[in-house]
Design a protein around this motif. Structure first.
Motif, PDB file in Angstrom:
ATOM      1  N   ARG A 117      48.022  41.923  17.861  1.00 18.09           N
ATOM      2  CA  ARG A 117      46.775  42.050  18.613  1.00 18.09           C
ATOM      3  C   ARG A 117      46.394  40.689  19.186  1.00 18.09           C
ATOM      4  O   ARG A 117      46.858  39.648  18.711  1.00 18.09           O
ATOM      5  N   PHE A 118      45.521  40.698  20.183  1.00 19.33           N
ATOM      6  CA  PHE A 118      45.143  39.435  20.845  1.00 19.33           C
ATOM      7  C   PHE A 118      43.790  39.605  21.503  1.00 19.33           C
ATOM      8  O   PHE A 118      43.253  40.716  21.598  1.00 19.33           O
ATOM      9  N   TYR A 119      43.249  38.495  21.991  1.00 19.55           N
ATOM     10  CA  TYR A 119      41.963  38.529  22.683  1.00 19.55           C
ATOM     11  C   TYR A 119      42.181  38.496  24.197  1.00 19.55           C
ATOM     12  O   TYR A 119      42.990  37.715  24.704  1.00 19.55           O
ATOM     13  N   LEU A 120      41.466  39.375  24.883  1.00 20.58           N
ATOM     14  CA  LEU A 120      41.548  39.455  26.340  1.00 20.58           C
ATOM     15  C   LEU A 120      40.318  38.818  26.959  1.00 20.58           C
ATOM     16  O   LEU A 120      39.188  39.209  26.662  1.00 20.58           O
ATOM     17  N   GLY A 121      40.565  37.819  27.808  1.00 26.37           N
ATOM     18  CA  GLY A 121      39.474  37.164  28.520  1.00 26.37           C
ATOM     19  C   GLY A 121      39.801  37.044  30.001  1.00 26.37           C
ATOM     20  O   GLY A 121      40.917  37.342  30.437  1.00 26.37           O
ATOM     21  N   PHE A 122      38.841  36.604  30.800  1.00 32.41           N
ATOM     22  CA  PHE A 122      38.996  36.524  32.254  1.00 32.41           C
ATOM     23  C   PHE A 122      38.535  35.154  32.751  1.00 32.41           C
ATOM     24  O   PHE A 122      37.744  34.470  32.099  1.00 32.41           O
ATOM     25  N   ASP A 123      39.049  34.776  33.933  1.00 30.44           N
ATOM     26  CA  ASP A 123      38.629  33.474  34.464  1.00 30.44           C
ATOM     27  C   ASP A 123      38.169  33.499  35.919  1.00 30.44           C
ATOM     28  O   ASP A 123      37.426  32.613  36.337  1.00 30.44           O
ATOM     29  N   ASN A 124      38.578  34.473  36.728  1.00 29.70           N
ATOM     30  CA  ASN A 124      38.115  34.513  38.114  1.00 29.70           C
ATOM     31  C   ASN A 124      38.321  35.897  38.727  1.00 29.70           C
ATOM     32  O   ASN A 124      38.888  36.795  38.090  1.00 29.70           O
ATOM     33  N   ILE A 125      37.855  36.063  39.960  1.00 24.47           N
ATOM     34  CA  ILE A 125      38.038  37.332  40.672  1.00 24.47           C
ATOM     35  C   ILE A 125      39.005  37.118  41.826  1.00 24.47           C
ATOM     36  O   ILE A 125      39.221  35.985  42.285  1.00 24.47           O
ATOM     37  N   ASP A 126      39.602  38.208  42.292  1.00 27.47           N
ATOM     38  CA  ASP A 126      40.604  38.113  43.352  1.00 27.47           C
ATOM     39  C   ASP A 126      40.566  39.398  44.176  1.00 27.47           C
ATOM     40  O   ASP A 126      39.931  40.385  43.808  1.00 27.47           O
ATOM     41  N   VAL A 127      41.273  39.371  45.317  1.00 29.10           N
ATOM     42  CA  VAL A 127      41.388  40.545  46.192  1.00 29.10           C
ATOM     43  C   VAL A 127      42.847  40.969  46.227  1.00 29.10           C
ATOM     44  O   VAL A 127      43.739  40.147  46.466  1.00 29.10           O
ATOM     45  N   LEU A 128      43.101  42.249  46.012  1.00 30.69           N
ATOM     46  CA  LEU A 128      44.452  42.795  46.038  1.00 30.69           C
ATOM     47  C   LEU A 128      44.478  44.081  46.847  1.00 30.69           C
ATOM     48  O   LEU A 128      43.468  44.776  46.958  1.00 30.69           O
ATOM     49  N   CYS A 129      45.655  44.394  47.413  1.00 31.71           N
ATOM     50  CA  CYS A 129      45.874  45.676  48.104  1.00 31.71           C
ATOM     51  C   CYS A 129      46.965  46.443  47.372  1.00 31.71           C
ATOM     52  O   CYS A 129      47.872  45.836  46.778  1.00 31.71           O
ATOM     53  N   ASN A 130      46.887  47.763  47.414  1.00 36.74           N
ATOM     54  CA  ASN A 130      47.982  48.541  46.848  1.00 36.74           C
ATOM     55  C   ASN A 130      49.201  48.437  47.766  1.00 36.74           C
ATOM     56  O   ASN A 130      49.127  47.930  48.891  1.00 36.74           O
ATOM     57  N   GLU A 131      50.350  48.899  47.278  1.00 32.88           N
ATOM     58  CA  GLU A 131      51.611  48.738  48.013  1.00 32.88           C
ATOM     59  C   GLU A 131      51.587  49.453  49.358  1.00 32.88           C
ATOM     60  O   GLU A 131      52.228  49.014  50.315  1.00 32.88           O
ATOM     61  N   GLU A 132      50.854  50.567  49.443  1.00 33.78           N
ATOM     62  CA  GLU A 132      50.792  51.327  50.697  1.00 33.78           C
ATOM     63  C   GLU A 132      49.760  50.767  51.673  1.00 33.78           C
ATOM     64  O   GLU A 132      49.649  51.271  52.798  1.00 33.78           O
ATOM     65  N   LYS A 133      49.000  49.756  51.240  1.00 32.65           N
ATOM     66  CA  LYS A 133      47.948  49.143  52.069  1.00 32.65           C
ATOM     67  C   LYS A 133      46.867  50.156  52.463  1.00 32.65           C
ATOM     68  O   LYS A 133      46.230  50.031  53.500  1.00 32.65           O
ATOM     69  N   THR A 134      46.658  51.138  51.598  1.00 32.07           N
ATOM     70  CA  THR A 134      45.632  52.145  51.889  1.00 32.07           C
ATOM     71  C   THR A 134      44.308  51.839  51.190  1.00 32.07           C
ATOM     72  O   THR A 134      43.286  52.419  51.528  1.00 32.07           O
ATOM     73  N   ARG A 135      44.357  50.931  50.194  1.00 31.56           N
ATOM     74  CA  ARG A 135      43.132  50.581  49.484  1.00 31.56           C
ATOM     75  C   ARG A 135      43.101  49.093  49.134  1.00 31.56           C
ATOM     76  O   ARG A 135      44.139  48.491  48.865  1.00 31.56           O
ATOM     77  N   THR A 136      41.910  48.537  49.170  1.00 32.06           N
ATOM     78  CA  THR A 136      41.678  47.141  48.792  1.00 32.06           C
ATOM     79  C   THR A 136      40.848  47.115  47.516  1.00 32.06           C
ATOM     80  O   THR A 136      39.905  47.899  47.375  1.00 32.06           O
ATOM     81  N   PHE A 137      41.202  46.218  46.607  1.00 28.21           N
ATOM     82  CA  PHE A 137      40.507  46.122  45.325  1.00 28.21           C
ATOM     83  C   PHE A 137      39.970  44.711  45.112  1.00 28.21           C
ATOM     84  O   PHE A 137      40.631  43.723  45.451  1.00 28.21           O
ATOM     85  N   ILE A 138      38.792  44.633  44.551  1.00 26.55           N
ATOM     86  CA  ILE A 138      38.278  43.364  44.038  1.00 26.55           C
ATOM     87  C   ILE A 138      38.442  43.433  42.531  1.00 26.55           C
ATOM     88  O   ILE A 138      37.950  44.369  41.882  1.00 26.55           O
ATOM     89  N   VAL A 139      39.170  42.466  41.988  1.00 23.68           N
ATOM     90  CA  VAL A 139      39.611  42.572  40.596  1.00 23.68           C
ATOM     91  C   VAL A 139      39.169  41.360  39.783  1.00 23.68           C
ATOM     92  O   VAL A 139      38.887  40.285  40.318  1.00 23.68           O
ATOM     93  N   LEU A 140      39.134  41.568  38.482  1.00 18.43           N
ATOM     94  CA  LEU A 140      38.840  40.522  37.515  1.00 18.43           C
ATOM     95  C   LEU A 140      40.171  40.144  36.868  1.00 18.43           C
ATOM     96  O   LEU A 140      40.836  40.980  36.260  1.00 18.43           O
ATOM     97  N   LYS A 141      40.567  38.878  36.998  1.00 14.08           N
ATOM     98  CA  LYS A 141      41.896  38.460  36.545  1.00 14.08           C
ATOM     99  C   LYS A 141      41.854  37.907  35.122  1.00 14.08           C
ATOM    100  O   LYS A 141      40.931  37.187  34.735  1.00 14.08           O
ATOM    101  N   ALA A 142      42.885  38.270  34.349  1.00 11.45           N
ATOM    102  CA  ALA A 142      42.994  37.804  32.965  1.00 11.45           C
ATOM    103  C   ALA A 142      43.238  36.303  32.928  1.00 11.45           C
ATOM    104  O   ALA A 142      43.863  35.730  33.832  1.00 11.45           O
ATOM    105  N   ASP A 143      42.745  35.650  31.873  1.00  9.88           N
ATOM    106  CA  ASP A 143      42.920  34.200  31.765  1.00  9.88           C
ATOM    107  C   ASP A 143      44.318  33.854  31.246  1.00  9.88           C
ATOM    108  O   ASP A 143      45.112  34.725  30.871  1.00  9.88           O
ATOM    109  N   TYR A 144      44.611  32.562  31.205  1.00 10.67           N
ATOM    110  CA  TYR A 144      45.948  32.058  30.875  1.00 10.67           C
ATOM    111  C   TYR A 144      46.417  32.538  29.511  1.00 10.67           C
ATOM    112  O   TYR A 144      47.564  32.974  29.347  1.00 10.67           O
TER     113      TYR A 144
END
Length: 254
Positions: A140-167
């Motif tokens: 088991r481990f601890y999950l934390g976050f450090d920043n937000i980012d913008v990603l698109c799915n492979e088909e480029k049909t949707r855009t996501f604003i995401v919370l990225k996991a830390d190092y």
């Protein structure tokens, strides 16, 4: 002489009778032909055809068509404090000046450890059993976050604003993905990305808006970074999940 004649007559009659018996074929009775059943009163059963309607899913389009007998399957972990994520995502949406109305709140907060793959029904049990075996010695481990980012799915049909996991989280997540990839390889299924982006999707919009949002999010990240550290605390990840169609599986980590 008369006695011999009787003997001859008897012999001739006997031979003739025997010959007739041996060559007389039995008469075969023809079986009556069964009547053709009347099926006019039985309704025809049509083959069900699934027609995807994006309007029922806020405009979302399937990555692959729905086929009876195919079970969409993926592996993931969850951030249990969903209420905090909803509040954070709502605040983030309000900071997206000019594009706020384009985005919708995601209805399922999870962090993927695999792509969505297709299983046939008879492979679900062996696939999930293999996952159980590879996770039995995972820590088991601890999950934390450090920043937000913008990603698109492979088909480029949707855009996501995401919370990225830390190092520190990425190291543990990468270890889990390697194990999942080994199972996917056994079943000849597509493995995860070579350079995965471990994240939880918070907001989504139809179409490709990545270029428009990247410059905007530079400023948003400056405002929101302290919020990530202060409000979204690291959570203990002690379970991994697999969803296959409408079936859910849970695996405990040590």
């Amino acid at each position: 002489m008369s006695g011999l004649l009787y003997i001859c007559d008897y012999g001739n009659n006997s031979d003739s009778d025997e010959y007739e018996v041996e060559n007389k074929l039995p008469e075969l009775k023809r079986s009556k032909k069964l009547p053709v059943p009347n099926l006019s009163h039985i309704p025809a059963v049509s083959v069900e055809q699934h027609i995807d309607n994006p309007d029922l899913h806020n405009g979302r389009v399937r990555s692959f068509p729905h086929v009876r007998g195919n079970w969409a399957t993926f592996v993931y972990v969850k951030y249990d404090d969903e209420e905090s994520l909803v509040k954070f995502a709502t605040k983030l949406q309000n900071l997206l000046l000019g594009v706020k109305d384009l985005f919708n709140l995601c209805d399922d907060f999870h962090l993927s450890l695999s792509k969505t793959v297709v299983l046939n029904y008879h492979t679900i049990v062996p696939f999930t059993q293999s996952l159980k075996e590879v996770f039995c010695d995972s820590e088991r481990f601890y999950l934390g976050f450090d920043n937000i980012d913008v990603l698109c799915n492979e088909e480029k049909t949707r855009t996501f604003i995401v919370l990225k996991a830390d190092y520190f989280s990425v190291k543990s997540l990468t270890s889990l993905v390697k194990k999942v990839d080994n199972v996917l390889g056994e079943f000849k299924l597509e493995k995860f990305y070579k350079e995965p982006s471990f994240h939880i999707s918070l907001l989504w919009a139809k179409g490709d808006h990545k270029g428009k949002l990247e410059s905007l999010l530079e400023n948003v990240n400056k405002v929101i970074s302290t919020e990530v550290v202060r409000k979204l605390e690291s959570v203990l990840i002690d379970k991994v999940y697999c969803k296959s169609g409408n079936k859910f599986y849970k695996y405990s980590l040590e």
